[in-house]
Motif scaffolding. Structure first.
Motif, PDB file in Angstrom:
ATOM      1  N   SER A 152     -12.454  17.362  24.305  1.00 39.35           N
ATOM      2  CA  SER A 152     -11.295  17.041  25.135  1.00 39.35           C
ATOM      3  C   SER A 152     -10.936  15.560  24.983  1.00 39.35           C
ATOM      4  O   SER A 152      -9.763  15.207  24.834  1.00 39.35           O
ATOM      5  CB  SER A 152     -11.612  17.382  26.587  1.00 39.35           C
ATOM      6  N   ALA A 153     -11.976  14.719  25.001  1.00 36.96           N
ATOM      7  CA  ALA A 153     -11.749  13.284  24.830  1.00 36.96           C
ATOM      8  C   ALA A 153     -11.213  12.989  23.432  1.00 36.96           C
ATOM      9  O   ALA A 153     -10.410  12.075  23.232  1.00 36.96           O
ATOM     10  CB  ALA A 153     -13.046  12.516  25.068  1.00 36.96           C
ATOM     11  N   LEU A 154     -11.640  13.798  22.466  1.00 35.84           N
ATOM     12  CA  LEU A 154     -11.186  13.607  21.090  1.00 35.84           C
ATOM     13  C   LEU A 154      -9.736  14.077  20.935  1.00 35.84           C
ATOM     14  O   LEU A 154      -8.882  13.364  20.413  1.00 35.84           O
ATOM     15  CB  LEU A 154     -12.115  14.395  20.163  1.00 35.84           C
ATOM     16  N   ILE A 202     -31.040  31.460  23.488  1.00 32.72           N
ATOM     17  CA  ILE A 202     -29.975  30.945  22.621  1.00 32.72           C
ATOM     18  C   ILE A 202     -29.039  30.030  23.425  1.00 32.72           C
ATOM     19  O   ILE A 202     -28.718  28.923  22.994  1.00 32.72           O
ATOM     20  CB  ILE A 202     -29.137  32.102  22.027  1.00 32.72           C
ATOM     21  N   ILE A 203     -28.608  30.522  24.600  1.00 34.42           N
ATOM     22  CA  ILE A 203     -27.685  29.712  25.405  1.00 34.42           C
ATOM     23  C   ILE A 203     -28.372  28.415  25.825  1.00 34.42           C
ATOM     24  O   ILE A 203     -27.777  27.338  25.794  1.00 34.42           O
ATOM     25  CB  ILE A 203     -27.180  30.487  26.645  1.00 34.42           C
ATOM     26  N   GLY A 204     -29.669  28.526  26.182  1.00 31.72           N
ATOM     27  CA  GLY A 204     -30.421  27.341  26.585  1.00 31.72           C
ATOM     28  C   GLY A 204     -30.510  26.329  25.445  1.00 31.72           C
ATOM     29  O   GLY A 204     -30.293  25.125  25.648  1.00 31.72           O
ATOM     30  N   ALA A 205     -30.794  26.829  24.234  1.00 34.67           N
ATOM     31  CA  ALA A 205     -30.885  25.940  23.067  1.00 34.67           C
ATOM     32  C   ALA A 205     -29.547  25.264  22.815  1.00 34.67           C
ATOM     33  O   ALA A 205     -29.466  24.051  22.570  1.00 34.67           O
ATOM     34  CB  ALA A 205     -31.302  26.745  21.837  1.00 34.67           C
ATOM     35  N   PHE A 206     -28.480  26.052  22.927  1.00 33.75           N
ATOM     36  CA  PHE A 206     -27.132  25.521  22.740  1.00 33.75           C
ATOM     37  C   PHE A 206     -26.850  24.434  23.778  1.00 33.75           C
ATOM     38  O   PHE A 206     -26.349  23.355  23.449  1.00 33.75           O
ATOM     39  CB  PHE A 206     -26.128  26.669  22.876  1.00 33.75           C
ATOM     40  N   ASP A 207     -27.199  24.718  25.046  1.00 33.06           N
ATOM     41  CA  ASP A 207     -26.953  23.733  26.113  1.00 33.06           C
ATOM     42  C   ASP A 207     -27.656  22.418  25.804  1.00 33.06           C
ATOM     43  O   ASP A 207     -27.062  21.344  25.925  1.00 33.06           O
ATOM     44  CB  ASP A 207     -27.455  24.278  27.455  1.00 33.06           C
ATOM     45  N   ILE A 208     -28.930  22.518  25.397  1.00 35.72           N
ATOM     46  CA  ILE A 208     -29.702  21.295  25.149  1.00 35.72           C
ATOM     47  C   ILE A 208     -29.098  20.512  23.981  1.00 35.72           C
ATOM     48  O   ILE A 208     -28.842  19.307  24.094  1.00 35.72           O
ATOM     49  CB  ILE A 208     -31.192  21.636  24.879  1.00 35.72           C
ATOM     50  N   ILE A 209     -28.824  21.209  22.878  1.00 37.05           N
ATOM     51  CA  ILE A 209     -28.275  20.525  21.702  1.00 37.05           C
ATOM     52  C   ILE A 209     -26.902  19.948  22.007  1.00 37.05           C
ATOM     53  O   ILE A 209     -26.598  18.799  21.643  1.00 37.05           O
ATOM     54  CB  ILE A 209     -28.208  21.499  20.501  1.00 37.05           C
ATOM     55  N   PHE A 210     -26.077  20.729  22.715  1.00 35.50           N
ATOM     56  CA  PHE A 210     -24.713  20.256  22.962  1.00 35.50           C
ATOM     57  C   PHE A 210     -24.572  19.377  24.196  1.00 35.50           C
ATOM     58  O   PHE A 210     -23.467  18.977  24.543  1.00 35.50           O
ATOM     59  CB  PHE A 210     -23.734  21.422  22.950  1.00 35.50           C
ATOM     60  N   ILE A 211     -25.678  19.079  24.847  1.00 35.71           N
ATOM     61  CA  ILE A 211     -25.628  17.952  25.768  1.00 35.71           C
ATOM     62  C   ILE A 211     -26.120  16.711  25.019  1.00 35.71           C
ATOM     63  O   ILE A 211     -25.552  15.633  25.139  1.00 35.71           O
ATOM     64  CB  ILE A 211     -26.465  18.228  27.041  1.00 35.71           C
ATOM     65  N   THR A 212     -27.172  16.879  24.203  1.00 34.03           N
ATOM     66  CA  THR A 212     -27.768  15.741  23.513  1.00 34.03           C
ATOM     67  C   THR A 212     -26.833  15.133  22.469  1.00 34.03           C
ATOM     68  O   THR A 212     -26.589  13.926  22.489  1.00 34.03           O
ATOM     69  CB  THR A 212     -29.078  16.164  22.807  1.00 34.03           C
ATOM     70  N   VAL A 213     -26.310  15.979  21.557  1.00 34.61           N
ATOM     71  CA  VAL A 213     -25.510  15.434  20.450  1.00 34.61           C
ATOM     72  C   VAL A 213     -24.213  14.778  20.946  1.00 34.61           C
ATOM     73  O   VAL A 213     -23.939  13.629  20.591  1.00 34.61           O
ATOM     74  CB  VAL A 213     -25.264  16.496  19.356  1.00 34.61           C
ATOM     75  N   PRO A 214     -23.408  15.440  21.788  1.00 34.84           N
ATOM     76  CA  PRO A 214     -22.213  14.749  22.301  1.00 34.84           C
ATOM     77  C   PRO A 214     -22.550  13.484  23.080  1.00 34.84           C
ATOM     78  O   PRO A 214     -21.833  12.490  23.003  1.00 34.84           O
ATOM     79  CB  PRO A 214     -21.560  15.790  23.212  1.00 34.84           C
ATOM     80  N   TYR A 215     -23.670  13.512  23.820  1.00 36.52           N
ATOM     81  CA  TYR A 215     -24.093  12.326  24.554  1.00 36.52           C
ATOM     82  C   TYR A 215     -24.325  11.164  23.582  1.00 36.52           C
ATOM     83  O   TYR A 215     -23.920  10.027  23.841  1.00 36.52           O
ATOM     84  CB  TYR A 215     -25.361  12.659  25.353  1.00 36.52           C
ATOM     85  N   LEU A 216     -24.946  11.483  22.432  1.00 40.98           N
ATOM     86  CA  LEU A 216     -25.237  10.434  21.445  1.00 40.98           C
ATOM     87  C   LEU A 216     -23.980   9.909  20.755  1.00 40.98           C
ATOM     88  O   LEU A 216     -23.918   8.735  20.376  1.00 40.98           O
ATOM     89  CB  LEU A 216     -26.209  10.970  20.379  1.00 40.98           C
ATOM     90  N   ILE A 217     -22.965  10.773  20.566  1.00 36.09           N
ATOM     91  CA  ILE A 217     -21.804  10.323  19.790  1.00 36.09           C
ATOM     92  C   ILE A 217     -20.541  10.138  20.624  1.00 36.09           C
ATOM     93  O   ILE A 217     -19.498   9.798  20.097  1.00 36.09           O
ATOM     94  CB  ILE A 217     -21.524  11.255  18.574  1.00 36.09           C
ATOM     95  N   PHE A 218     -20.653  10.322  21.949  1.00 33.12           N
ATOM     96  CA  PHE A 218     -19.458  10.215  22.791  1.00 33.12           C
ATOM     97  C   PHE A 218     -18.814   8.837  22.720  1.00 33.12           C
ATOM     98  O   PHE A 218     -17.599   8.705  22.726  1.00 33.12           O
ATOM     99  CB  PHE A 218     -19.819  10.562  24.240  1.00 33.12           C
ATOM    100  N   ASN A 219     -19.636   7.792  22.634  1.00 33.09           N
ATOM    101  CA  ASN A 219     -19.036   6.448  22.655  1.00 33.09           C
ATOM    102  C   ASN A 219     -18.218   6.124  21.400  1.00 33.09           C
ATOM    103  O   ASN A 219     -17.386   5.236  21.426  1.00 33.09           O
ATOM    104  CB  ASN A 219     -20.073   5.353  22.943  1.00 33.09           C
ATOM    105  N   TYR A 220     -18.407   6.940  20.323  1.00 30.46           N
ATOM    106  CA  TYR A 220     -17.549   6.738  19.142  1.00 30.46           C
ATOM    107  C   TYR A 220     -16.140   7.283  19.382  1.00 30.46           C
ATOM    108  O   TYR A 220     -15.209   6.932  18.676  1.00 30.46           O
ATOM    109  CB  TYR A 220     -18.154   7.414  17.912  1.00 30.46           C
ATOM    110  N   ILE A 221     -16.018   8.188  20.364  1.00 29.58           N
ATOM    111  CA  ILE A 221     -14.712   8.780  20.676  1.00 29.58           C
ATOM    112  C   ILE A 221     -13.900   7.857  21.572  1.00 29.58           C
ATOM    113  O   ILE A 221     -12.705   7.690  21.383  1.00 29.58           O
ATOM    114  CB  ILE A 221     -14.897  10.135  21.397  1.00 29.58           C
ATOM    115  N   VAL A 222     -14.537   7.278  22.579  1.00 29.95           N
ATOM    116  CA  VAL A 222     -13.775   6.520  23.579  1.00 29.95           C
ATOM    117  C   VAL A 222     -13.675   5.032  23.275  1.00 29.95           C
ATOM    118  O   VAL A 222     -13.001   4.324  23.997  1.00 29.95           O
ATOM    119  CB  VAL A 222     -14.322   6.724  25.014  1.00 29.95           C
ATOM    120  N   GLU A 223     -14.306   4.568  22.212  1.00 26.32           N
ATOM    121  CA  GLU A 223     -14.212   3.138  21.930  1.00 26.32           C
ATOM    122  C   GLU A 223     -12.778   2.760  21.556  1.00 26.32           C
ATOM    123  O   GLU A 223     -12.038   3.560  20.970  1.00 26.32           O
ATOM    124  CB  GLU A 223     -15.181   2.726  20.825  1.00 26.32           C
ATOM    125  N   GLU A 224     -12.369   1.587  21.944  1.00 21.72           N
ATOM    126  CA  GLU A 224     -10.968   1.199  21.678  1.00 21.72           C
ATOM    127  C   GLU A 224     -10.916   0.124  20.613  1.00 21.72           C
ATOM    128  O   GLU A 224     -11.792  -0.693  20.501  1.00 21.72           O
ATOM    129  CB  GLU A 224     -10.313   0.668  22.967  1.00 21.72           C
TER     130      GLU A 224
END
Lengths: 224, 233
Positions: A152-154, A202-224
Motif C-alpha cells: 500500500s505504501a509502495l 503454512i499461514i503461520g509461516a507466511f505471517d512470520i516471513i511477511f512481517i519480518t521481510v516488509p519490516y526489514l525493507i519498509f524504510n526503503y519505501i517511505v524514504e524521501e
C-alpha cells in the motif's frame, strides 16, 4: 509501556480516531464485501450442495477484495493531504509506522469480518462461526495486513496506484488464500484441529516471513 | 560495453550458437524416442532448461535487488531489471512448452497442479514487478521500489510451492537427480541446459549494455537541455 510500543500505539490511535470520525474504511469495505458475497450467490445459484462446496472460497474472495479496498484507503488519504510528510517528519521510526499501520489495517479488517461472518452464516446457513475458522481468519488477516501495508505504501507512490496494489498484492497473498480456504473447507466439513494444523502452519509461516521481510525493507519505501 | 562489441559477448554468442546446434542434433537425431510418451517427450530437453533459467533469472533479480538497496549503485538496478524481463520471457516459455506437452499426455492444456500454479504465480509477480517499474517516473524511486518487489516476490515463491504441494502434484519430480534418466538423455539435457543458460547470459549482457546506452543517452539529452536553457537565459 516502552518507547517504541508507545510510538506504534500513537500511529494506531491516530488511525482509529480518523476512522471513528470519518467511518470511511469500515463502512465502505463492509458494504463492498457484502456485495461481493451477494454477487457470488447469484453467480453460483443458491443450491445447497453448491453453497457448501464454494462457501469458504466466497468468504475468502470477499476478504481478499475487502483487503485491497481497505489497503488502498490506508495511504492514499495520507498522501493526498500531505499527512505522510507530517508523519515522516515526526519523531516516529519507519518501523513504528509500519507496525502501527499494519495493526490498524488488521483491526479494521477484523472489525469487518466480525460482521461479515455472522451475516454469511445467516444468509447461507453454514456453520462458519467456529473457533477453527475464527483462528484461521485472524491469522490470515494478519498476513494480508503485513504484506498489504508494504504494498500500500509502495502503490501510493506510483501513477496507477489503485491498480498497482491489487496486481502486486493478490499474487503475493495467494498462499494465504489457498491455505485459508483449504483450512476453512476442512473445518466446515467437520475436520478437527489435527486436520487443519498443516494449513495453519503454512499461514503461520507466511505471517512470520511477511512481517519480518516488509519490516526489514519498509524504510526503503517511505524514504524521501 | 558496446552491444556485441566485447569479447564476452562474442564468446557467449559463439558458445550459444554451438550449444544450440549440438543440442538440436542431439534432440532430433541422437536421442531415442521415449517409450511411453513418444515424440512429444523431446520437448523435455528445452522445457526443463528453460524452467531452470527462469528461476535463475529471478534469483539474479533477488541478488541484484539486495545489492542495489545496500550499495545504491545504478548498475545493480540495471542488472535486476534486465534479468526480470528475461525471467518473464523464460517463464512464459515454460508455461507454453509445458502446455504443449501436457495436452497429449494429461489430456488438458492446464491443470491446477503445484508446479504449474507456482510457475504462474511467479510469472504474475514479475509482471507486476515490470508494471511497478513502468508506473514510476522517477528513476531512482522506480529502482528502489522494484528492488523491494524483487525481494518479496522471490521470498513468496517457496511459500506458494509449500502451500500448493500439500494438495498433491501431478507434475513429475526431480527425475534428473534421482538417476532415472538414460545416459544419452542426460547428456542431451545437459547440453540443452548449457545452450539455454548461455543464451540467457548473452541476452542479459546485451540488455544491460542496451539499458546503459539508454541511460547515457538520457544523460546527454538532459545536459543538452541544460546548455540550451543557459543559452536562452
Amino acid at each position: 509501556m516502552n518507547a517504541s510500543l508507545k510510538k506504534i500505539w500513537a500511529v494506531l490511535y491516530k488511525d482509529i480516531i480518523t476512522e471513528v470520525r470519518t467511518r470511511e474504511i469500515i463502512v465502505s469495505v463492509l458494504v463492498f464485501s457484502l456485495l461481493v458475497i451477494i454477487v457470488f450467490s447469484f453467480a453460483f445459484g443458491v443450491n445447497r450442495a453448491v453453497i457448501e462446496a464454494v462457501a469458504p472460497g466466497i468468504l475468502w474472495v470477499a476478504f481478499a477484495f475487502a483487503g485491497v479496498l481497505a489497503l488502498n484507503r490506508q495511504f492514499i488519504p495520507e498522501k493526498e493531504n500531505g499527512c505522510l510528510e507530517g508523519i515522516l517528519a515526526s519523531p516516529i521510526s519507519r518501523e513504528a509506522l509500519f507496525f502501527g499501520k499494519m495493526l490498524s489495517t488488521t483491526l479494521f479488517l477484523v472489525a469487518v469480518e466480525v460482521i461479515i461472518i455472522p451475516v454469511f452464516a445467516l444468509l447461507f446457513d453454514v456453520a462458519v462461526i467456529d473457533p477453527k475458522i475464527i483462528l484461521v481468519t485472524i491469522m490470515g488477516t494478519i498476513g494480508f495486513a503485513a504484506v498489504g501495508t508494504l504494498f500500500s505504501a509502495l502503490a501510493v507512490n506510483t501513477r496507477a496506484r489503485e491498480m498497482v496494489l491489487p496486481v502486486l498484492f493478490l499474487p503475493v497473498v495467494v498462499p494465504v488464500i489457498i491455505a485459508a480456504v483449504k483450512a476453512s473447507e476442512s473445518a466446515l466439513s467437520g475436520g478437527d484441529w489435527g486436520d487443519i494444523s498443516s494449513w495453519l502452519l503454512i499461514i503461520g509461516a507466511f505471517d512470520i516471513i511477511f512481517i519480518t521481510v516488509p519490516y526489514l525493507i519498509f524504510n526503503y519505501i517511505v524514504e524521501e | 560495453m558496446r552491444i556485441l562489441g566485447s569479447k564476452v559477448s562474442y564468446g557467449l554468442l559463439g558458445l550459444t550458437a554451438v550449444a544450440v546446434l549440438v543440442s538440436l542434433v542431439m534432440i532430433f537425431i541422437v536421442v531415442p524416442t521415449e517409450a511411453t510418451m513418444g515424440i512429444i517427450q523431446r520437448i523435455f530437453y528445452y522445457h526443463v532448461p528453460v524452467a531452470w533459467v527462469a528461476f535463475l533469472a529471478f534469483f539474479v533479480v533477488l541478488i541484484a535487488s539486495i545489492l542495489y538497496l545496500w550499495k545504491r549503485k545504478r548498475k545493480w538496478d540495471v542488472i535486476a531489471s534486465a534479468s526480470a524481463e528475461l525471467g518473464v520471457i523464460f517463464t512464459s516459455l515454460v508455461l507454453i512448452t509445458g502446455s504443449i506437452w501436457a495436452k497429449p499426455i494429461w489430456g488438458v492444456w492446464w491443470t491446477w497442479d503445484a508446479r504449474l500454479t507456482t510457475s504462474l504465480v511467479l510469472w504474475l509477480i514479475y509482471v507486476a514487478y515490470l508494471m511497478v517499474r513502468a508506473s514510476i517516473g522517477e528513476e531512482e524511486k522506480a529502482a528502489r521500489f522494484a528492488a523491494v518487489v524483487g525481494i518479496i516476490g522471490f521470498v513468496d515463491v517457496p511459500i506458494v510451492a509449500l502451500a500448493i504441494q500439500l494438495w498433491g502434484t501431478q507434475h513429475p519430480g526431480a527425475v534428473i537427480f534421482e538417476g532415472g534418466l538414460a545416459p544419452v538423455m542426460l547428456a542431451t539435457l545437459l547440453i540443452s541446459l548449457l545452450a539455454v543458460t548461455s543464451l540467457y547470459a548473452l541476452l542479459l549482457v546485451q540488455r544491460v549494455s542496451l539499458r546503459n546506452d539508454e541511460l547515457r543517452l538520457d544523460d546527454i539529452k538532459r545536459r543538452i537541455e541544460m546548455i540550451r536553457e543557459e543559452g536562452n537565459g
